[in-house]
Enzyme design. Structure first.
Site, PDB file in Angstrom:
ATOM      1  N   ASP A  92      55.310  17.700 -24.771  1.00  0.00           N
ATOM      2  CA  ASP A  92      55.862  16.339 -24.686  1.00  0.00           C
ATOM      3  C   ASP A  92      55.875  15.663 -26.057  1.00  0.00           C
ATOM      4  O   ASP A  92      56.910  15.155 -26.500  1.00  0.00           O
ATOM      5  CB  ASP A  92      55.014  15.477 -23.725  1.00  0.00           C
ATOM      6  CG  ASP A  92      55.257  15.809 -22.271  1.00  0.00           C
ATOM      7  OD1 ASP A  92      55.927  16.822 -21.993  1.00  0.00           O
ATOM      8  OD2 ASP A  92      54.781  15.047 -21.405  1.00  0.00           O
ATOM      9  N   PRO A 113      60.628   5.109 -17.633  1.00  0.00           N
ATOM     10  CA  PRO A 113      59.753   4.863 -16.484  1.00  0.00           C
ATOM     11  C   PRO A 113      58.404   5.555 -16.680  1.00  0.00           C
ATOM     12  O   PRO A 113      58.360   6.660 -17.249  1.00  0.00           O
ATOM     13  CB  PRO A 113      60.500   5.464 -15.295  1.00  0.00           C
ATOM     14  CG  PRO A 113      61.785   6.005 -15.797  1.00  0.00           C
ATOM     15  CD  PRO A 113      61.840   5.860 -17.284  1.00  0.00           C
ATOM     16  N   GLY A 116      57.347  11.845 -15.626  1.00  0.00           N
ATOM     17  CA  GLY A 116      57.741  13.091 -16.292  1.00  0.00           C
ATOM     18  C   GLY A 116      58.766  12.917 -17.392  1.00  0.00           C
ATOM     19  O   GLY A 116      59.351  13.894 -17.849  1.00  0.00           O
ATOM     20  N   LEU A 117      58.987  11.681 -17.839  1.00  0.00           N
ATOM     21  CA  LEU A 117      60.001  11.477 -18.884  1.00  0.00           C
ATOM     22  C   LEU A 117      59.376  11.138 -20.232  1.00  0.00           C
ATOM     23  O   LEU A 117      60.070  10.693 -21.150  1.00  0.00           O
ATOM     24  CB  LEU A 117      61.011  10.403 -18.452  1.00  0.00           C
ATOM     25  CG  LEU A 117      61.803  10.741 -17.182  1.00  0.00           C
ATOM     26  CD1 LEU A 117      62.848   9.660 -16.884  1.00  0.00           C
ATOM     27  CD2 LEU A 117      62.499  12.098 -17.282  1.00  0.00           C
ATOM     28  N   SER A 145      54.088   8.437 -22.140  1.00  0.00           N
ATOM     29  CA  SER A 145      52.839   8.350 -22.911  1.00  0.00           C
ATOM     30  C   SER A 145      53.008   8.963 -24.299  1.00  0.00           C
ATOM     31  O   SER A 145      52.537   8.409 -25.298  1.00  0.00           O
ATOM     32  CB  SER A 145      51.673   8.999 -22.158  1.00  0.00           C
ATOM     33  OG  SER A 145      51.847  10.390 -22.067  1.00  0.00           O
ATOM     34  N   ALA A 146      53.732  10.082 -24.386  1.00  0.00           N
ATOM     35  CA  ALA A 146      53.943  10.687 -25.712  1.00  0.00           C
ATOM     36  C   ALA A 146      54.831   9.793 -26.577  1.00  0.00           C
ATOM     37  O   ALA A 146      54.642   9.698 -27.800  1.00  0.00           O
ATOM     38  CB  ALA A 146      54.561  12.076 -25.564  1.00  0.00           C
ATOM     39  N   ALA A 147      55.780   9.100 -25.944  1.00  0.00           N
ATOM     40  CA  ALA A 147      56.669   8.206 -26.710  1.00  0.00           C
ATOM     41  C   ALA A 147      55.875   7.039 -27.289  1.00  0.00           C
ATOM     42  O   ALA A 147      56.113   6.603 -28.423  1.00  0.00           O
ATOM     43  CB  ALA A 147      57.799   7.701 -25.817  1.00  0.00           C
TER      44      ALA A 147
HETATM   45  O1  PMV Z   1      53.915  14.839 -18.722  1.00  0.00           O
HETATM   46  P1  PMV Z   1      54.855  15.503 -17.780  1.00  0.00           P
HETATM   47  O2  PMV Z   1      54.717  15.045 -16.367  1.00  0.00           O
HETATM   48  O3  PMV Z   1      56.242  15.490 -18.277  1.00  0.00           O
HETATM   49  O4  PMV Z   1      54.418  17.047 -17.699  1.00  0.00           O
HETATM   50  C1  PMV Z   1      54.341  17.826 -18.839  1.00  0.00           C
HETATM   51  C2  PMV Z   1      54.514  19.249 -18.524  1.00  0.00           C
HETATM   52  C3  PMV Z   1      53.327  20.030 -17.999  1.00  0.00           C
HETATM   53  O5  PMV Z   1      53.638  21.391 -18.299  1.00  0.00           O
HETATM   54  C4  PMV Z   1      53.173  19.862 -16.507  1.00  0.00           C
HETATM   55  C5  PMV Z   1      52.023  19.652 -18.669  1.00  0.00           C
HETATM   56  C6  PMV Z   1      51.936  20.044 -20.141  1.00  0.00           C
HETATM   57  O6  PMV Z   1      51.025  19.555 -20.797  1.00  0.00           O
HETATM   58  O7  PMV Z   1      52.753  20.846 -20.618  1.00  0.00           O
END
Ligand code: PMV
Length: 313
Positions: free
Chosen positions: A152, A101, A105-106, A109-111
């Site tokens: 992430d 989703p 927070g999962l 974007s990094a994936a």
């Molecule tokens: O991208 P998220 O929503 O999973 O958040 C990452 C974790 C934070 O500590 C809030 C931001 C970061 O860059 O570490």
């Protein structure tokens, strides 16, 4: 050019979100039951430089050249071709499909960045190391999120539980016993960049209130590392609960997250907290043996729009 298919997992942060942005340690684990898949297929009949991007989820198809400069797809491809010194791509169709989703927070974007960088480099005949892929994915995250900590992209590229501190080597954790987590979505979107910047504003306005909270979150992550490795689940659960209380005091929880945390604990979770930037998105709960299904069902009954069970090894 042989077709290539790669997959990046989702992720959840077990300890230390937000504090990790300020140099404290944090712990994250991959969630392989959700993921983003990228496929690369050569189009020998089309002129070189023609790159089609097909989003299987939305059925949308675009030409790479028509995407805005800041599009994460374009940026991921650009950082990869710059690094590999490739000036023109062969005609290619890149297909993307994801079960992660977004804005929750999962790690969506990094994936995306990790899969595009790994997949495109393999497709072009280069085997990059995890470290190289991670450095490039971090560049993409910086353009998307401003001041990301890098946790992430690191957990998603390494696909292992990690103990992470900015500007330190990544420590992959070998767990002596598997861990069962339940992750559940409030359905409320959470924009990481905005929540991170709200925390920064609060910290600047009242450092005497917020610095001790961030310091304590960091201490909890440090303390949790050993218990997590050893499988001391009761202790890990208690630390997760302490971390959640501190995140609430930091101002990044919300009613929907608090409700799901309470539901998970009532259903028998050893600990539960928001994961990621907060203000929406997901919670993560630690399940004792045999309780994961009951916790997941209780979360779904209490309004979670999605709940999954993840076995972390
Ligand atoms: O991208 P998220 O929503 O999973 O958040 C990452 C974790 C934070 O500590 C809030 C931001 C970061 O860059 O570490």
């Amino acid at each position: 050019m042989p077709a290539i298919r790669v997959k990046s997992p989702g992720k959840t942060i077990l300890f230390g979100e937000h504090a990790v942005v300020y140099g404290h340690p944090a712990i994250a684990v991959p969630l392989p039951s959700i993921g983003l898949q990228a496929s690369f297929l050569g189009l020998p009949d089309q002129p070189s430089g023609t790159v089609h991007i097909r989003n299987i989820n939305t059925q949308q198809e675009d030409l790479l050249d028509s995407l805005p400069a800041e599009s994460p797809i374009k940026v991921s491809i650009d950082v990869t071709t710059d690094f590999l010194k490739i000036s023109r791509l062969p005609a290619t169709e890149i297909s993307l499909s994801s079960s992660i989703p977004i804005a929750s927070g999962l790690g969506s974007s990094a994936a995306l960045a990790a899969a595009l960088i790994r997949g495109l480099s393999l497709y072009l005949g280069f085997q990059l190391s995890n470290q190289q892929i991670n450095e490039l994915a971090f560049e993409v995250e910086k353009i998307q999120h401003g001041t990301p900590s890098g946790i992430d992209n690191s957990v998603i590229v390494y696909q292992q539980p990690i103990y992470y501190m900015k500007d330190h080597p990544i420590e992959c954790l070998i767990l002596e016993k598997p861990l069962t987590l339940v992750v559940a979505d409030t359905g409320k979107p959470s924009i990481t960049k905005e929540v991170v910047s709200e925390v920064r504003d609060r910290l600047q306005a009242q450092p005497y209130v917020y610095t001790p909270i961030l310091d304590q979150i960091g201490r909890i992550a440090k303390a949790a590392k050993r218990d997590l490795i050893k499988g001391n689940l009761v202790r890990v659960g208690a630390l997760i609960n302490e971390n959640q209380e501190l995140l609430r005091r930091l101002g990044v929880s919300c009613l929907e997250l608090d409700l799901l945390v309470a539901t998970a604990l009532d259903a028998g979770a050893l600990g539960a907290k928001l994961c990621g930037s907060g203000k929406g998105g997901n919670i993560v709960a630690l399940a004792p043996e045999g309780k994961a299904e009951a916790i997941r069902d209780a979360l779904l009954a209490d309004g979670a729009v999605m709940a999954l069970i993840a076995e972390i090894k």
